[in-house]
Write an enzyme that holds these catalytic residues in place. Structure first.
Site, mmCIF file in Angstrom:
data_model
loop_
_atom_site.group_PDB
_atom_site.id
_atom_site.type_symbol
_atom_site.label_atom_id
_atom_site.label_comp_id
_atom_site.label_asym_id
_atom_site.label_seq_id
_atom_site.Cartn_x
_atom_site.Cartn_y
_atom_site.Cartn_z
ATOM 1 N N CYS A 49 38.445 46.795 57.113
ATOM 2 C CA CYS A 49 38.817 45.430 56.780
ATOM 3 C C CYS A 49 37.680 44.830 55.974
ATOM 4 C CB CYS A 49 39.001 44.592 58.043
ATOM 5 S SG CYS A 49 40.266 45.221 59.145
ATOM 6 N N ASN A 74 35.884 42.941 61.453
ATOM 7 C CA ASN A 74 35.886 44.242 60.794
ATOM 8 C C ASN A 74 35.276 45.245 61.772
ATOM 9 O OD1 ASN A 74 34.026 45.640 57.963
ATOM 10 N ND2 ASN A 74 35.732 46.457 59.101
ATOM 11 N N GLY A 75 36.046 46.268 62.137
ATOM 12 C CA GLY A 75 35.533 47.265 63.075
ATOM 13 C C GLY A 75 36.570 47.591 64.122
ATOM 14 N N TYR A 85 32.167 56.774 50.482
ATOM 15 C CA TYR A 85 33.477 56.482 49.913
ATOM 16 C C TYR A 85 33.908 55.015 49.975
ATOM 17 C CZ TYR A 85 38.556 56.183 49.613
ATOM 18 O OH TYR A 85 39.824 55.799 49.284
ATOM 19 N N GLY A 91 41.256 46.670 52.478
ATOM 20 C CA GLY A 91 42.449 46.417 53.282
ATOM 21 C C GLY A 91 43.553 45.850 52.423
#
Ligand code: SF4
Length: 540
Positions: free
Chosen positions: A78, A181-182, A324, A104
């Site tokens: 995210c 986020n996570g 990436y 996202g």
């Protein structure tokens, strides 16, 4: 250690009213030396104690729900943006979210605080530009502070508007919004306990437990409640909270996921997952939010304060951000991403050269800098031999191999003049299921390549991620199913080599231990907590 004692050991590090002051920039974090709360210590151990083999049976790593055969990568998690102290806060969040769209694509939202102190929310499914395509939606979010979120689901059902963040909730002291986020590895355990005590959940997202923990905390003021709640979380979390007058930015003690802080010329403070979002909205990068740190900005006087969470953990930043996930023009974990990728490619060329090759080409877009590094280190020509087409959308399930190969050409087209008659080194950032690589090899051979040598600028992916990245199950990971020669045969290339884990560590030097590499090593820094059985009370 009880909550009050834990709060007392927390150092409030600095508090000042001068936006952009030198003093703020010079502040260094110092951490309290208190012992860990027993309950937390027992759940999480160092990387040596954690191993993939210990994963409880009941914990299923996130599914890889895609039919997109032309994109064989783990999914980004995210993206977060927060702006405080700017009259156009929501519009700046919107632009920042656009820049973080790669993190996202399933949903986006913004919560802003208006002049009346009320929080308002706009969320929707789809891309940022689609969710906010109607200008009236952004116009409905005036005010000096806002947080935004783009989502790819890792926990919670994917295509559900209810799960799109930021979440906005009311509790007895006002409203609070959160963007996360996570992934929390003790989500199920926390949720079971909260439900047993009467909490009602609206979503299937792990983020909702954080709001419940804040609402049920007995600590005061809100900073203490936020710390109290976060100290009960295990796993990966970079968080932004917004209330009527404050913004909180929090990073988990391991620092799995990135979160940076910057400032605009007018003094507005900006938080974002990656610095590319700061660049877009003319905010100057100041620093990372440190692992285990809570940064508080009070919008009334633009004072900035910093505290730290009591559980201290070894730093374990996600190395896949460099490999990436992050955009190459971002600085993540204090490293320029494009430089890291170039170094991976250079190291790969040293370790596994392709002496018979004529030309090096990247798998676009994420293999670009690694291929550049490989070409420079090996003295070979660097060319763009594959062109990625960005407009084809998701693939549908194709009936035959021949049609599937044609569909791949929609997304990746060979440049025949670069490839024909040549021995080609094709460099990709990672190899996950291997589905795309075999198609690329066929594509290159059909375009006239004499030899195809595949080089992967990261180690073989053998483990699923537990910390907010959507990776296939271990059974689907090609390097888990077969040895190097088996993978080469499956892909159909003339030679195949990966960057070794040792070489990857060598690039990071003394910092190597600060990174999570569990998807390559299965050294999981923190393991999931299995919910304890709940004793049901009988209704009378
Ligand atoms: S397991 Fe892999 S993808 Fe997940 S946090 Fe660790 S390095 Fe990143």
């Amino acid at each position: 250690m009880g909550t009050a004692a834990a709060a007392a050991t927390r150092l409030l590090l600095h508090h000042h009213a001068a936006a952009g002051s030198e003093r703020h920039r010079a502040q260094q974090l110092r951490y309290s030396a208190g012992p860990f709360p027993l309950s937390l210590r027992s759940r999480s151990s160092g990387r040596d104690a954690a191993a993939g083999a210990l994963l409880p049976d009941r914990v299923t790593p996130f599914s890889y729900g895609t039919d997109d055969d032309a994109d064989d990568h783990p999914r980004e998690e995210c993206g977060l943006v927060g702006v405080v102290g700017d009259p156009d806060a929501a519009s700046l969040c919107y632009l920042g979210l656009q820049k973080l769209q790669h993190r996202g694509e399933e949903g986006a939202g913004i919560v802003a605080v208006g002049g009346d102190g009320k929080l308002k929310s706009v969320t929707g499914l789809g891309l940022v530009a689609d969710v906010f395509g109607d200008p009236a939606r952004l116009a409905s979010l005036p005010g000096p502070a806002a947080i935004g979120h783009v989502r790819y689901s890792t926990a919670g059902a994917a295509a559900s508007l209810r799960n799109v963040q930021p979440f906005l909730a009311g509790y007895r002291f006002g409203q609070v919004a959160v963007a996360h986020n996570g992934n929390l590895v003790n989500y199920q355990a926390l949720r079971s306990k909260l439900e047993a005590r009467g909490s009602i959940f609206n979503t299937s997202s792990d983020t909702e437990v954080i709001l419940h923990l804040i609402a049920t905390s007995l600590s005061r003021p809100l900073l203490a409640r936020v710390c109290d709640a976060c100290e009960r979380l295990e796993g990966a979390y970079s968080l932004l909270f917004l209330t009527a007058d404050k913004m909180f930015a929090v990073r988990d003690p391991h620092g799995f996921r990135p979160l940076v802080m910057g400032r605009r010329r007018n003094g507005a403070v900006v938080f974002a997952s990656e610095t590319c979002a700061l660049d877009l909205i003319d905010a100057t990068y100041e620093r990372e939010v440190q692992p285990g740190e809570v940064v508080v900005v009070d919008r009334r006087d633009m004072s900035v304060a910093s505290a730290c969470l009591v559980p201290h953990r070894p730093r374990r930043a996600c190395v896949f951000e460099h490999i990436y996930f992050a955009l190459p023009n971002s600085v993540v974990f204090s490293h320029a991403v494009h430089e890291r990728r170039t170094a991976f490619g250079r190291a790969l060329a040293e370790e596994s050269p392709a002496p018979t090759a004529d030309v090096v080409i990247p798998v676009p877009d994420s293999g670009f800098y690694a291929a550049l590094g490989f070409a420079r280190a090996s003295g070979l020509e660097f060319q763009q031999g594959l062109i990625r087409w960005h407009y084809s959308g998701r693939s549908f399930i194709q009936p035959t191999q021949a049609i599937r190969d044609l569909a791949v050409k929609l997304k990746l087209a060979p440049v025949r003049g670069v490839i024909r008659g040549k021995s080609v080194v094709v460099v990709d950032d990672s190899l996950v299921r291997g589905t795309t690589s075999s198609k690329i090899v066929r594509l290159l051979r059909n375009a006239g390549a004499r030899e195809v040598h595949m080089r992967i600028a990261s180690p073989p992916v053998v483990g699923s991620c537990l910390y907010g990245i959507d990776t296939p199950s271990e059974g689907e990971l090609i390097s888990n199913r077969m040895d190097l020669e088996g993978v080469r045969r499956e892909i159909g290339c003339d030679s195949l080599a990966f960057l070794s884990l040792d070489k990857l560590h060598g690039i990071y030097g003394n910092e190597a231990g600060d990174y999570c590499d569990a998807c390559f090593s299965k050294n999981y820094p923190v393991l999931p907590t299995v919910p304890e059985p709940v004793v049901e009370l009988e209704e009378v």
